[in-house]
Design an enzyme around this catalytic site. Sequence first.
Site, PDB file in Angstrom:
ATOM      1  N   GLU A 113       1.895   1.342   6.387  1.00 61.49           N
ATOM      2  CA  GLU A 113       1.656   2.320   7.604  1.00 61.49           C
ATOM      3  C   GLU A 113       2.854   2.365   8.355  1.00 61.49           C
ATOM      4  O   GLU A 113       3.283   3.659   9.031  1.00 61.49           O
ATOM      5  CB  GLU A 113       0.535   1.715   8.525  1.00 61.49           C
ATOM      6  CG  GLU A 113      -0.991   1.830   7.712  1.00 61.49           C
ATOM      7  CD  GLU A 113      -1.931   1.325   8.314  1.00 61.49           C
ATOM      8  OE1 GLU A 113      -3.044   1.762   8.354  1.00 61.49           O
ATOM      9  OE2 GLU A 113      -1.919   0.181   8.864  1.00 61.49           O
ATOM     10  N   GLU A 133      -6.419  -3.196   2.535  1.00 62.33           N
ATOM     11  CA  GLU A 133      -7.412  -3.617   3.629  1.00 62.33           C
ATOM     12  C   GLU A 133      -9.041  -3.707   2.990  1.00 62.33           C
ATOM     13  O   GLU A 133      -9.696  -4.817   3.265  1.00 62.33           O
ATOM     14  CB  GLU A 133      -7.575  -2.665   4.725  1.00 62.33           C
ATOM     15  CG  GLU A 133      -6.065  -2.569   5.580  1.00 62.33           C
ATOM     16  CD  GLU A 133      -5.204  -1.979   5.010  1.00 62.33           C
ATOM     17  OE1 GLU A 133      -5.182  -1.309   4.301  1.00 62.33           O
ATOM     18  OE2 GLU A 133      -4.124  -1.661   6.094  1.00 62.33           O
TER      19      GLU A 133
HETATM   20  N1  COA Z   1      -0.863 -12.494   7.204  1.00 65.14           N
HETATM   21  C1  COA Z   1      -0.501 -13.719   7.482  1.00 65.14           C
HETATM   22  N2  COA Z   1       0.391 -14.410   6.564  1.00 65.14           N
HETATM   23  C2  COA Z   1       0.600 -13.870   5.510  1.00 65.14           C
HETATM   24  C3  COA Z   1       0.429 -12.528   5.176  1.00 65.14           C
HETATM   25  C4  COA Z   1      -0.464 -11.705   5.982  1.00 65.14           C
HETATM   26  N3  COA Z   1      -0.432 -10.484   5.924  1.00 65.14           N
HETATM   27  N4  COA Z   1       0.887 -12.167   3.808  1.00 65.14           N
HETATM   28  C5  COA Z   1       1.282 -13.514   3.389  1.00 65.14           C
HETATM   29  N5  COA Z   1       1.345 -14.502   4.413  1.00 65.14           N
HETATM   30  C6  COA Z   1       1.713 -15.657   4.610  1.00 65.14           C
HETATM   31  C7  COA Z   1       0.775 -16.589   3.518  1.00 65.14           C
HETATM   32  O1  COA Z   1      -0.257 -17.058   4.060  1.00 65.14           O
HETATM   33  C8  COA Z   1       1.644 -17.775   3.131  1.00 65.14           C
HETATM   34  O2  COA Z   1       1.741 -18.718   3.956  1.00 65.14           O
HETATM   35  P1  COA Z   1       1.481 -20.298   3.735  1.00 65.14           P
HETATM   36  O3  COA Z   1       2.900 -20.496   2.921  1.00 65.14           O
HETATM   37  O4  COA Z   1       1.825 -20.934   5.210  1.00 65.14           O
HETATM   38  O5  COA Z   1       0.421 -20.397   2.900  1.00 65.14           O
HETATM   39  C9  COA Z   1       2.934 -17.028   2.948  1.00 65.14           C
HETATM   40  O6  COA Z   1       2.892 -15.885   3.596  1.00 65.14           O
HETATM   41  C10 COA Z   1       3.463 -16.559   1.386  1.00 65.14           C
HETATM   42  O7  COA Z   1       2.203 -15.946   1.003  1.00 65.14           O
HETATM   43  P2  COA Z   1       1.952 -16.107  -0.520  1.00 65.14           P
HETATM   44  O8  COA Z   1       0.390 -15.642  -0.589  1.00 65.14           O
HETATM   45  O9  COA Z   1       1.774 -17.628  -0.809  1.00 65.14           O
HETATM   46  O10 COA Z   1       2.733 -15.342  -1.352  1.00 65.14           O
HETATM   47  P3  COA Z   1       2.589 -14.620  -2.788  1.00 65.14           P
HETATM   48  O11 COA Z   1       3.920 -14.417  -3.213  1.00 65.14           O
HETATM   49  O12 COA Z   1       1.816 -15.484  -3.623  1.00 65.14           O
HETATM   50  O13 COA Z   1       1.861 -13.245  -2.531  1.00 65.14           O
HETATM   51  C11 COA Z   1       1.091 -11.163  -1.165  1.00 65.14           C
HETATM   52  C12 COA Z   1       2.242 -12.321  -1.550  1.00 65.14           C
HETATM   53  C13 COA Z   1       1.932 -10.307  -0.309  1.00 65.14           C
HETATM   54  C14 COA Z   1       0.559 -10.553  -2.469  1.00 65.14           C
HETATM   55  C15 COA Z   1       0.018 -12.147  -0.648  1.00 65.14           C
HETATM   56  O14 COA Z   1       0.588 -12.954   0.194  1.00 65.14           O
HETATM   57  C16 COA Z   1      -0.991 -11.220   0.243  1.00 65.14           C
HETATM   58  O15 COA Z   1      -1.766 -10.432  -0.604  1.00 65.14           O
HETATM   59  N6  COA Z   1      -0.783 -11.110   1.557  1.00 65.14           N
HETATM   60  C17 COA Z   1      -2.039 -10.479   2.107  1.00 65.14           C
HETATM   61  C18 COA Z   1      -1.788  -8.962   2.300  1.00 65.14           C
HETATM   62  C19 COA Z   1      -2.734  -8.086   2.735  1.00 65.14           C
HETATM   63  O16 COA Z   1      -4.042  -8.114   2.480  1.00 65.14           O
HETATM   64  N7  COA Z   1      -2.311  -7.480   4.000  1.00 65.14           N
HETATM   65  C20 COA Z   1      -3.133  -6.537   4.681  1.00 65.14           C
HETATM   66  C21 COA Z   1      -3.661  -7.269   5.910  1.00 65.14           C
HETATM   67  S1  COA Z   1      -4.642  -6.267   6.862  1.00 65.14           S
END
Ligand code: COA
Length: 259
Positions: A113, A133
């Site tokens: 966004e 989302e």
């Molecule tokens: N909010 C808060 N923390 C987040 C985050 C978010 N949107 N996205 C990633 N993080 C944090 C994870 O909790 C993790 O923290 P930790 O090490 O303390 O557990 C760290 O960032 C690394 O993320 P991780 O998931 O371990 O990395 P990955 O490479 O396996 O996956 C993503 C990367 C981006 C695919 C995955 O983190 C993800 O799906 N994030 C959420 C995306 C999402 O739904 N966003 C929309 C929100 S409305």
Amino acid sequence: MFQNILYETDGPTAVLTVSRPDKMNAVDNATVEELDQALAAVEKDPNVRVLILTGAGDKAFVAGADIKELNRRDLISGRAETRRRQEVYTRIEQLEIPSIAAVKGWALGTGLELAMACTLRLAAEGAKLGQPEVKLGIIPGAGGTQRLPRLVGMGRAMEMVLTGEPVDAVRAYEMGLVNRVVPAESLLDEAKKLAAVLASRPKLAVQYGKEAVLRFAEGSLAEGLAHESYLHALSCGSEDKREGVAAFLEKRKPNFTGK
Ligand code: COA
């Protein structure tokens, strides 16, 4: 001065970096307020001609809203917090100067966004962009359902919003979601090169051109044409118009002053 973003200027280019590397640069409410303050600095600085927006590190542009904070969001705060994000992202969209999102890694949810509020988007090879989302039981709230269909068309936007599945950089380019795909290691250089081109163009013509194209997304053809004509007339009153046309006729390089 900022906790979650970095703001620096280099000649006519300002670079705003979301920097919460241990959270994949997830944007929480405090970051939104810092973005707003940085935008005020951009607006006040007459030397800044282009804004580049990017994320710290290689893994993410912005991996969405901060999900810990989202966990606390309810009916009332859901409305207030999304309205505030929409307001700040719209401030980016409506800046007089153009902005470039330089996207590396994940651009998810509020990250996409944010990128869509920018005037142009460059994606590093391997970047992934999406509105996930729905997988959390919610819908986008910072412009995703409105700016995405404007950029890629309703059918493609529907698919992304309803499945939550991301697209990669190449697909994003094919869909018109990003302007260019570049090698990851040269993303910022390419963004700066593009910024330099924009900064070399006559300032008012860039400003009015941006304003005129943005109108396309808002109103009818008749209103858009009327506004285009008005902004065209304004550009005809600029010193840079006289200089640009004279330089062409005299077969020399123009010397634009931004007036
Ligand atoms: N909010 C808060 N923390 C987040 C985050 C978010 N949107 N996205 C990633 N993080 C944090 C994870 O909790 C993790 O923290 P930790 O090490 O303390 O557990 C760290 O960032 C690394 O993320 P991780 O998931 O371990 O990395 P990955 O490479 O396996 O996956 C993503 C990367 C981006 C695919 C995955 O983190 C993800 O799906 N994030 C959420 C995306 C999402 O739904 N966003 C929309 C929100 S409305």
